[in-house]
Design an enzyme around this catalytic site. Structure first.
Site, PDB file in Angstrom:
ATOM      1  N   GLY A   1       0.227  35.026 -27.534  1.00 28.58           N
ATOM      2  CA  GLY A   1       0.849  34.033 -26.649  1.00 28.58           C
ATOM      3  C   GLY A   1       0.858  34.465 -25.191  1.00 28.58           C
TER       4      GLY A   1
ATOM      5  CD  GLU B   1      -2.250  31.472 -27.713  1.00 29.72           C
ATOM      6  OE1 GLU B   1      -1.195  32.028 -28.048  1.00 29.72           O
ATOM      7  OE2 GLU B   1      -2.837  30.649 -28.425  1.00 29.72           O
TER       8      GLU B   1
ATOM      9  CB  ALA C   1       4.627  34.194 -29.876  1.00 33.34           C
TER      10      ALA C   1
ATOM     11  CD  GLU D   1      -2.723  35.000 -31.450  1.00 31.50           C
ATOM     12  OE1 GLU D   1      -3.817  35.621 -31.307  1.00 31.50           O
ATOM     13  OE2 GLU D   1      -2.217  34.337 -30.535  1.00 31.50           O
TER      14      GLU D   1
END
Ligand code: HXC
Length: 260
Positions: A111, A114, A66, A134
């Site tokens: 992300g 993911e 992300a 993260e």
């Protein structure tokens, strides 16, 4: 919709979607998300398209996570009120009934990892690197990583990845069951499109049903699965064959089945 952060092309019945922010290692910001949702909806709605491949531009990254720069200034209340990250699952994973493959070239972190795990399966290049780093940012996976990674590779390795934030190379990812195949980087797109074309040539409804079944195995919680099993068992106890079977056991004879 014209796109700025992704590229979309059709190769026969295969839609190839490419994350295209190479300078930011294809980091996933809100615009990428909105464009991806639109591209997946277009793919889903196009009867001529039977399988999709998602990859990243350049040979360095599928997606490095992300977008940290976008998240930096956001307050917790913003994340909560926007229900940040929820659109990924609700609008890409849940509404895309057709199959899609993640072709992971290089980094798939946070992300990015993911997102790759939201695909029906992953084909990785030999330079691919997966991770949920993260924790190093003081946070934790927010787009399903703790759940999907754990189901894919088991508790021990998932804990190792999430708690240390280390990366896993392609060989380890294949060995752990996170990826289906590893191919040389130069052959990644051809191999992924070839696999997608093979799927595209299958009976379309059977493809969707097979996808749904495997997802049911993957998505059903053990508790729900056990409850489901128990309720079905309880329904079976109302059958004539249950009575007959138990009677046959007690009377030391073969059962005479009615099939109901
Ligand atoms: C924004 C990113 C980025 C990211 C890389 N970039 N990852 N920008 N968000 N996730 C940018 C860098 O700032 C840099 O921009 C450019 O991409 C190239 O990256 P470098 O770091 O210079 O490349 P390199 O040295 O090769 O290192 C590659 C890397 C590293 C190991 C992948 O970039 C990295 O660690 N990235 C962050 C990985 C990460 O933590 N992902 C998880 C994010 S959090 P400039 O402008 O400087 O050239 C997440 C979910 C969080 O995904 C959930 C919270 C609720």
């Amino acid at each position: 919709m014209s796109y700025e952060t992704i590229l979309v092309e059709q190769r026969g019945a295969v839609t190839l979607i490419t994350l295209n922010r190479p300078k930011a290692l294809n980091a996933l910001n809100s615009q990428v998300l909105d464009e991806l949702i639109d591209a997946f909806a277009a793919y889903e709605g196009d009867d001529g398209q039977r399988c999709a491949v998602l990859t990243g531009s350049g040979d360095k990254a599928f997606a490095a996570g992300a977008d940290i720069k976008e998240m930096y200034d956001k307050a917790a209340a913003d994340f909560y009120l926007e229900d940040f990250f929820s659109k990924w699952t609700s609008q890409i994973v849940k509404t895309t009934r057709k199959p899609w493959i993640a072709a992971v070239n290089g980094f798939a972190l946070g992300g990015g990892c993911e997102l790759a795990m939201m695909a029906d399966f992953i084909i990785a290049s030999d330079n691919a690197k997966f991770g949920q780093p993260e924790i190093k940012l003081g946070v934790a996976p927010g787009m399903g990583g703790s759940q999907r990674l754990t189901r894919a590779v088991g508790k021990s390795k998932s804990m190792d990845m999430c708690l240390t934030g280390r990366m896993m190379d392609a060989e380890e990812a294949e060995r752990s069951g996170l990826v289906a195949r590893v191919v040389p980087l130069t052959e990644l797109i051809d191999e992924a499109v070839k696999a997608a074309a093979a799927i595209a040539s299958m009976p379309p409804m059977a493809v969707q049903v097979n996808k749904e079944m495997v997802n049911a195995a993957f998505e059903t919680m053990l508790d729900q699965g056990l409850l489901h099993e128990r309720r079905l068992f309880q329904i079976l106890t109302a059958t004539e064959d249950k009575k007959e079977g138990m009677a046959a056991f007690i009377e030391k004879r073969e059962g005479n089945w009615k099939g109901r």
